[in-house]
Design a protein around this motif. Structure first.
Motif, PDB file in Angstrom:
ATOM      1  N   ALA A   1       4.639 -23.883  27.016  1.00 27.63           N
ATOM      2  CA  ALA A   1       3.625 -23.474  26.001  1.00 27.63           C
ATOM      3  C   ALA A   1       4.234 -22.561  24.949  1.00 27.63           C
ATOM      4  CB  ALA A   1       2.321 -23.089  26.223  1.00 27.63           C
ATOM      5  N   LEU A   2       4.645 -23.071  24.007  1.00 30.45           N
ATOM      6  CA  LEU A   2       5.264 -22.042  22.829  1.00 30.45           C
ATOM      7  C   LEU A   2       4.423 -22.226  21.408  1.00 30.45           C
ATOM      8  CD1 LEU A   2       8.960 -23.109  23.200  1.00 30.45           C
ATOM      9  CD2 LEU A   2       7.892 -21.054  24.008  1.00 30.45           C
ATOM     10  N   ASP A   3       3.457 -21.172  21.252  1.00 32.10           N
ATOM     11  CA  ASP A   3       2.404 -21.106  20.174  1.00 32.10           C
ATOM     12  C   ASP A   3       2.854 -20.418  18.991  1.00 32.10           C
ATOM     13  OD1 ASP A   3       0.671 -22.870  21.961  1.00 32.10           O
ATOM     14  OD2 ASP A   3       0.186 -20.933  23.022  1.00 32.10           O
ATOM     15  N   THR A   4       3.772 -19.605  19.082  1.00 29.82           N
ATOM     16  CA  THR A   4       4.064 -18.689  17.810  1.00 29.82           C
ATOM     17  C   THR A   4       5.710 -18.969  17.390  1.00 29.82           C
ATOM     18  OG1 THR A   4       4.889 -16.743  19.164  1.00 29.82           O
ATOM     19  CG2 THR A   4       2.483 -17.123  18.601  1.00 29.82           C
TER      20      THR A   4
ATOM     21  N   GLU B   1       7.774 -16.583  16.988  1.00 25.97           N
ATOM     22  CA  GLU B   1       8.617 -15.764  17.829  1.00 25.97           C
ATOM     23  C   GLU B   1       8.879 -16.229  19.086  1.00 25.97           C
ATOM     24  OE1 GLU B   1       7.282 -13.848  14.137  1.00 25.97           O
ATOM     25  OE2 GLU B   1       5.994 -14.847  15.717  1.00 25.97           O
ATOM     26  N   GLU B   2       7.989 -17.131  19.805  1.00 27.36           N
ATOM     27  CA  GLU B   2       8.200 -17.487  21.084  1.00 27.36           C
ATOM     28  C   GLU B   2       9.204 -18.578  20.966  1.00 27.36           C
ATOM     29  OE1 GLU B   2       3.794 -16.965  23.130  1.00 27.36           O
ATOM     30  OE2 GLU B   2       4.080 -18.791  22.010  1.00 27.36           O
ATOM     31  N   TRP B   3       9.090 -19.473  19.817  1.00 29.28           N
ATOM     32  CA  TRP B   3      10.119 -20.471  19.885  1.00 29.28           C
ATOM     33  C   TRP B   3      11.416 -19.878  19.642  1.00 29.28           C
ATOM     34  CZ3 TRP B   3       9.539 -25.622  20.433  1.00 29.28           C
ATOM     35  CH2 TRP B   3       8.377 -26.104  20.502  1.00 29.28           C
ATOM     36  N   ALA B   4      11.662 -18.793  18.819  1.00 30.13           N
ATOM     37  CA  ALA B   4      12.898 -18.061  18.534  1.00 30.13           C
ATOM     38  C   ALA B   4      13.355 -17.498  19.899  1.00 30.13           C
ATOM     39  CB  ALA B   4      12.719 -17.153  17.411  1.00 30.13           C
TER      40      ALA B   4
ATOM     41  N   LEU C   1      16.243 -28.888  27.590  1.00 22.35           N
ATOM     42  CA  LEU C   1      17.167 -29.433  26.591  1.00 22.35           C
ATOM     43  C   LEU C   1      16.248 -30.003  25.551  1.00 22.35           C
ATOM     44  CD1 LEU C   1      19.701 -30.098  25.333  1.00 22.35           C
ATOM     45  CD2 LEU C   1      19.953 -32.153  26.653  1.00 22.35           C
ATOM     46  N   TRP C   2      15.217 -30.770  25.900  1.00 25.27           N
ATOM     47  CA  TRP C   2      14.324 -31.620  25.198  1.00 25.27           C
ATOM     48  C   TRP C   2      13.572 -30.497  24.032  1.00 25.27           C
ATOM     49  CZ3 TRP C   2      13.070 -37.033  24.877  1.00 25.27           C
ATOM     50  CH2 TRP C   2      13.766 -37.667  25.998  1.00 25.27           C
ATOM     51  N   THR C   3      13.275 -29.417  24.945  1.00 25.00           N
ATOM     52  CA  THR C   3      12.359 -28.336  24.269  1.00 25.00           C
ATOM     53  C   THR C   3      13.482 -27.508  23.180  1.00 25.00           C
ATOM     54  OG1 THR C   3      11.133 -28.125  26.226  1.00 25.00           O
ATOM     55  CG2 THR C   3      11.037 -26.239  24.584  1.00 25.00           C
ATOM     56  N   TYR C   4      14.682 -27.364  23.537  1.00 23.35           N
ATOM     57  CA  TYR C   4      15.503 -26.958  22.838  1.00 23.35           C
ATOM     58  C   TYR C   4      15.755 -27.529  21.343  1.00 23.35           C
ATOM     59  CZ  TYR C   4      19.910 -24.760  21.368  1.00 23.35           C
ATOM     60  OH  TYR C   4      21.151 -24.030  20.328  1.00 23.35           O
TER      61      TYR C   4
ATOM     62  N   TRP D   1      15.017 -26.134  17.907  1.00 28.14           N
ATOM     63  CA  TRP D   1      16.275 -26.104  16.835  1.00 28.14           C
ATOM     64  C   TRP D   1      15.375 -26.501  15.267  1.00 28.14           C
ATOM     65  CZ3 TRP D   1      20.264 -23.422  16.726  1.00 28.14           C
ATOM     66  CH2 TRP D   1      21.233 -23.468  15.663  1.00 28.14           C
ATOM     67  N   GLU D   2      14.648 -27.329  15.358  1.00 28.73           N
ATOM     68  CA  GLU D   2      14.181 -28.065  14.437  1.00 28.73           C
ATOM     69  C   GLU D   2      12.970 -26.969  13.772  1.00 28.73           C
ATOM     70  OE1 GLU D   2      15.154 -30.829  12.800  1.00 28.73           O
ATOM     71  OE2 GLU D   2      16.189 -31.047  14.535  1.00 28.73           O
ATOM     72  N   VAL D   3      12.339 -26.154  14.760  1.00 28.15           N
ATOM     73  CA  VAL D   3      11.179 -25.283  14.295  1.00 28.15           C
ATOM     74  C   VAL D   3      12.147 -24.028  13.762  1.00 28.15           C
ATOM     75  CG1 VAL D   3       9.605 -23.555  15.076  1.00 28.15           C
ATOM     76  CG2 VAL D   3       9.659 -26.029  16.022  1.00 28.15           C
ATOM     77  N   CYS D   4      13.013 -23.476  14.290  1.00 29.24           N
ATOM     78  CA  CYS D   4      13.534 -22.398  13.992  1.00 29.24           C
ATOM     79  C   CYS D   4      15.021 -22.186  14.006  1.00 29.24           C
ATOM     80  CB  CYS D   4      12.847 -21.171  14.615  1.00 29.24           C
ATOM     81  SG  CYS D   4      13.030 -21.068  16.333  1.00 29.24           S
TER      82      CYS D   4
END
Length: 332
Positions: A189-192, A194-197, A131-134, A138-141
């Motif tokens: 680990a989310l580096d791109t 596309e990984e965040w999306a 949830l924290w990561t989400y 959400w702020e990223v993409c």
């Protein structure tokens, strides 16, 4: 390794000055300015309210809603307009100044203090690192992914994607997980971009089940938007929100899906509204700056979050974007 040259001076005189400015900048060095340029200048009150109605229900699905609802004692229910404005003001502060600024550090300090306070009463509701990561994702993409998937909008440029990822990682570094560790230590680990999306889509695709606290929170968020979007047809106002929800939100909150016709009309309306903002000449000041000017001209009080995050002002009551909180003054 990127070679950083001296950043050229800014010129807002042209009709399309924002795109020209972004083209001049370096994504790694100037990530915060790029995020500000691509976000903060295009916002207005309607879009802020719509963004709150999209993000807050997403953060409320599942066990986290219990800490937000707090048996009806949460500010989302006791002072709903203030709750919505505080959340939007945190976001406006983040995109206005960037994660390495004292203003954003003050904003997140308020949030961390509120998390620490309410985690004592609702420890389990703060434990899911996804949830924290989400929330960071959400702020990223979150919004660009939503607009691409539902309205067919183009993706951000590669430079904007790179800047958004750095922005999100820097923002995450300011947050403290419930056990006291820096948030990045519990995140994947989310580096791109596309990984965040992909993370956003995978999180939303979970098999969400009904939760009574979620229903209470989501219903309240819809009522806020319907009241602020003052049309006689409240069903259309609701469709402007729910036409962009993922399937799990309807199951978790037991909210009726909009009909096919009204959903199509709502999506067409939002596409026009958001497209017009990009057709008109680029705004010269951000939405946050407009709010501050209005407060100065009218004498109306500025939202406490926008006020308290200024470096020359003592922090006052605030609210957490995730909904966990009652105010910094309550901690004194």
């Amino acid at each position: 390794m990127a070679i950083h040259t001296e950043k050229p001076s800014e010129d807002r005189s042209s009709r399309r000055w924002i795109r020209k400015r972004i083209d001049q900048l370096d994504a790694e060095r100037d990530y915060a300015e790029i995020v500000k340029l691509s976000t903060a200048y295009y916002l207005n009150q309607f879009q802020g309210d719509w963004a709150f109605a999209q993000s807050m229900p997403r953060f409320n699905i599942g066990p986290s809603a219990t800490a937000i609802y707090r048996a009806g004692r949460g500010k989302l229910h006791t002072n709903s307009d203030r709750r919505a404005d505080d959340t939007t003001s945190h976001f406006l502060t983040w995109v206005e100044y960037g994660p390495e600024s004292p203003q954003v550090k003050r904003s997140v300090d308020i949030i961390n203090a509120l998390h620490a306070k309410w985690a004592k009463e609702y420890p389990a509701e703060f434990e899911d690192p996804d949830l924290w990561t989400y929330v960071i994702a959400w702020e990223v993409c979150g919004t660009p992914v939503l607009l691409r998937d539902r309205l067919g909008f183009p993706e951000p440029s590669e430079k904007e994607k790179t800047a958004a990822v750095i922005f999100g990682k820097k923002l995450a570094e300011l947050f403290v997980y419930v056990d006291g560790r820096p948030l990045p230590e519990v995140m994947p680990a989310l580096d791109t971009y596309e990984e965040w999306a992909d993370f956003v889509r995978a999180y939303e695709a979970r098999p969400w089940e009904y939760d009574s606290a979620t229903e209470e929170c989501v219903t309240q968020v819809l009522e806020i938007f319907e009241r602020r979007f003052s049309l006689p047809f409240r069903s259309f106002a609701r469709a402007l929100v729910t036409s962009f929800w993922h399937d799990g939100m309807f199951r978790c909150a037991r909210v009726a899906r909009p009909g096919r016709f009204i959903s199509g009309a709502a999506r067409a309306y939002m596409k026009v509204v958001l497209s017009v903002g990009r057709i008109l000449p680029d705004p010269k000041i951000t939405f946050s700056e407009k709010l501050k000017r209005k407060a100065a001209q009218t004498g109306e009080p500025l939202n406490p979050i926008l006020k308290s995050t200024q470096v020359d002002v003592e922090p006052v009551a605030g609210q957490c974007p995730m909904g966990f909180g009652g105010g910094a003054t309550a901690l004194r």
